[in-house]
Design an enzyme around this catalytic site. Structure first.
Site, PDB file in Angstrom:
ATOM      1  CB  SER A   1       3.837  64.001  -8.373  1.00  0.00           C
ATOM      2  OG  SER A   1       4.164  62.896  -9.207  1.00  0.00           O
TER       3      SER A   1
ATOM      4  CE1 TYR B   1       1.549  66.775 -13.081  1.00  0.00           C
ATOM      5  CE2 TYR B   1       3.179  65.032 -12.818  1.00  0.00           C
ATOM      6  CZ  TYR B   1       1.993  65.627 -12.429  1.00  0.00           C
ATOM      7  OH  TYR B   1       1.255  65.102 -11.393  1.00  0.00           O
TER       8      TYR B   1
HETATM    9  P1  NDP Z   1      -7.980  63.751 -12.556  1.00  0.00           P
HETATM   10  O1  NDP Z   1      -7.797  64.268 -13.932  1.00  0.00           O
HETATM   11  O2  NDP Z   1      -8.926  62.623 -12.330  1.00  0.00           O
HETATM   12  O3  NDP Z   1      -8.380  64.926 -11.571  1.00  0.00           O
HETATM   13  C1  NDP Z   1      -7.888  66.233 -11.722  1.00  0.00           C
HETATM   14  C2  NDP Z   1      -8.784  67.145 -10.903  1.00  0.00           C
HETATM   15  O4  NDP Z   1      -8.255  68.480 -10.959  1.00  0.00           O
HETATM   16  C3  NDP Z   1     -10.196  67.179 -11.451  1.00  0.00           C
HETATM   17  O5  NDP Z   1     -11.115  67.121 -10.381  1.00  0.00           O
HETATM   18  C4  NDP Z   1     -10.264  68.528 -12.152  1.00  0.00           C
HETATM   19  O6  NDP Z   1     -11.597  69.040 -12.056  1.00  0.00           O
HETATM   20  C5  NDP Z   1      -9.319  69.357 -11.274  1.00  0.00           C
HETATM   21  N1  NDP Z   1      -8.846  70.543 -11.968  1.00  0.00           N
HETATM   22  C6  NDP Z   1      -8.030  70.613 -13.044  1.00  0.00           C
HETATM   23  N2  NDP Z   1      -7.868  71.891 -13.429  1.00  0.00           N
HETATM   24  C7  NDP Z   1      -8.613  72.643 -12.584  1.00  0.00           C
HETATM   25  C8  NDP Z   1      -8.880  74.029 -12.463  1.00  0.00           C
HETATM   26  N3  NDP Z   1      -8.345  74.921 -13.311  1.00  0.00           N
HETATM   27  N4  NDP Z   1      -9.690  74.448 -11.473  1.00  0.00           N
HETATM   28  C9  NDP Z   1     -10.247  73.563 -10.622  1.00  0.00           C
HETATM   29  N5  NDP Z   1     -10.036  72.235 -10.666  1.00  0.00           N
HETATM   30  C10 NDP Z   1      -9.233  71.791 -11.643  1.00  0.00           C
HETATM   31  O7  NDP Z   1      -6.517  63.323 -12.085  1.00  0.00           O
HETATM   32  P2  NDP Z   1      -5.922  62.835 -10.684  1.00  0.00           P
HETATM   33  O8  NDP Z   1      -6.968  62.542  -9.702  1.00  0.00           O
HETATM   34  O9  NDP Z   1      -4.922  61.795 -11.014  1.00  0.00           O
HETATM   35  O10 NDP Z   1      -5.109  64.141 -10.252  1.00  0.00           O
HETATM   36  C11 NDP Z   1      -5.220  64.731  -8.982  1.00  0.00           C
HETATM   37  C12 NDP Z   1      -3.859  65.251  -8.567  1.00  0.00           C
HETATM   38  O11 NDP Z   1      -2.959  64.155  -8.464  1.00  0.00           O
HETATM   39  C13 NDP Z   1      -3.198  66.231  -9.527  1.00  0.00           C
HETATM   40  O12 NDP Z   1      -2.579  67.256  -8.773  1.00  0.00           O
HETATM   41  C14 NDP Z   1      -2.146  65.388 -10.223  1.00  0.00           C
HETATM   42  O13 NDP Z   1      -1.076  66.177 -10.697  1.00  0.00           O
HETATM   43  C15 NDP Z   1      -1.743  64.489  -9.075  1.00  0.00           C
HETATM   44  N6  NDP Z   1      -1.038  63.270  -9.388  1.00  0.00           N
HETATM   45  C16 NDP Z   1      -1.605  62.361 -10.242  1.00  0.00           C
HETATM   46  C17 NDP Z   1      -0.944  61.183 -10.511  1.00  0.00           C
HETATM   47  C18 NDP Z   1      -1.483  60.179 -11.463  1.00  0.00           C
HETATM   48  O14 NDP Z   1      -0.705  59.268 -11.870  1.00  0.00           O
HETATM   49  N7  NDP Z   1      -2.766  60.234 -11.836  1.00  0.00           N
HETATM   50  C19 NDP Z   1       0.372  60.872  -9.896  1.00  0.00           C
HETATM   51  C20 NDP Z   1       0.849  61.889  -8.985  1.00  0.00           C
HETATM   52  C21 NDP Z   1       0.160  63.031  -8.763  1.00  0.00           C
HETATM   53  P3  NDP Z   1     -12.381  69.864 -13.207  1.00  0.00           P
HETATM   54  O15 NDP Z   1     -11.869  69.371 -14.533  1.00  0.00           O
HETATM   55  O16 NDP Z   1     -13.808  69.510 -12.939  1.00  0.00           O
HETATM   56  O17 NDP Z   1     -12.075  71.285 -12.921  1.00  0.00           O
END
Ligand code: NDP
Length: 247
Positions: free
Chosen positions: A155, A167
């Site tokens: 990030s 975070y």
């Molecule tokens: P979402 O909440 O849409 O996606 C998060 C994903 O992570 C989901 O598919 C969720 O799937 C999965 N996940 C969470 N916990 C677990 C777990 N314990 N085991 C397996 N899968 C898990 O958010 P984003 O797409 O935005 O996030 C994706 C990445 O991008 C993250 O690493 C986030 O930190 C990063 N990021 C996001 C930003 C933003 O502004 N949105 C900016 C910079 C980085 P499920 O719940 O089905 O397990």
């Protein structure tokens, strides 16, 4: 003229490279950036393994992308055994893992170091740091076999100072994992890319982020890194929303 020193996956001398049926494993594929990347990767010719906890979301995405191109694997990234099974399942199904996108992540509550709920800190360590490291542990043997590619969602919060943000601390750790892994695999032909988005309008936030990036914007960054020839190692892609124009 010098000969390229290594050739991974497809032809090392031409760009951009299509997926050509190569296999990309994506954690956090059930929504947001991971799901958008799966769609973009399949459109570019990759086969994809979709990993997350919510099986119903993964199954819906497989139905959309086609069972010949996509596989759903239920996994909790905080469990190393689960991740080991995930990698084994993907290799058994597709025969290889050419690239892995360690993307699963989660955020925490407000309040800073003075007041944010500490159970959120623990969850972020487990998912963002250990979950990422476990993905590497589980997938590196298969990735090395293919002289493949590791991509990690860090990030901008892992490259800049964010007041009171645990975070951000976890994402600084993720940046360090990417830097350390790149040195660990130096000379193996494996490439490592940190994807470092700013705010993206996904379910990561409780409220919509109309001025943020779309998940598809980040997916294009992932595909940019993936589509380079084997001689080109994209270290980091920091992608931010353009600041709104002054009124
Ligand atoms: P979402 O909440 O849409 O996606 C998060 C994903 O992570 C989901 O598919 C969720 O799937 C999965 N996940 C969470 N916990 C677990 C777990 N314990 N085991 C397996 N899968 C898990 O958010 P984003 O797409 O935005 O996030 C994706 C990445 O991008 C993250 O690493 C986030 O930190 C990063 N990021 C996001 C930003 C933003 O502004 N949105 C900016 C910079 C980085 P499920 O719940 O089905 O397990």
């Amino acid at each position: 003229m010098a000969t390229p020193s290594h050739t991974a996956g497809a032809d090392a001398t031409t760009a951009p490279e299509a997926g050509n049926g190569r296999v990309l494993l994506i954690t956090g594929a059930s929504s947001g950036i991971g799901a958008a990347t799966a769609r973009a990767a399949v459109a570019a010719g990759w086969r994809v393994a979709l990993a997350a906890r919510r099986r119903d979301k993964l199954d819906a995405l497989v139905a959309e992308l086609g069972a010949d191109r996509a596989l759903a694997v239920a996994v909790d990234v905080t469990d190393l055994d689960d991740q080991t099974r995930m990698a084994e399942t993907v290799v058994a199904h597709f025969g290889a893992i050419d690239a892995v996108f360690a993307n699963a992540g989660t955020g925490g509550g407000p309040g800073g170091f003075a007041a944010a709920p500490v159970d959120g800190w623990r969850r972020m360590v487990d998912v963002n740091i250990l979950g990422c490291a476990y993905t590497l542990r589980a997938c590196l043997p298969a990735i090395k076999d293919r002289r493949g590619h590791v991509l990690i969602t860090g990030s901008v919060a892992g490259r800049r100072t964010i007041a009171g943000s645990f975070y951000a601390a976890t994402k600084w750790a993720v940046s360090a994992i990417g830097y350390g892994l790149r040195e660990e695999v130096r000379g193996t032909g494996v490439r490592v890319t940190l994807i470092e988005p700013g705010v993206v309008d996904t379910a990561f936030f409780d409220d919509p982020k109309p001025d943020g990036l779309r998940p598809e914007d980040v997916a294009r960054s992932v595909l940019y890194a993936l589509s380079q020839p084997a001689t080109v190692d994209v270290h980091e892609v920091m992608v931010l929303p353009t600041p709104p124009r002054d009124a």
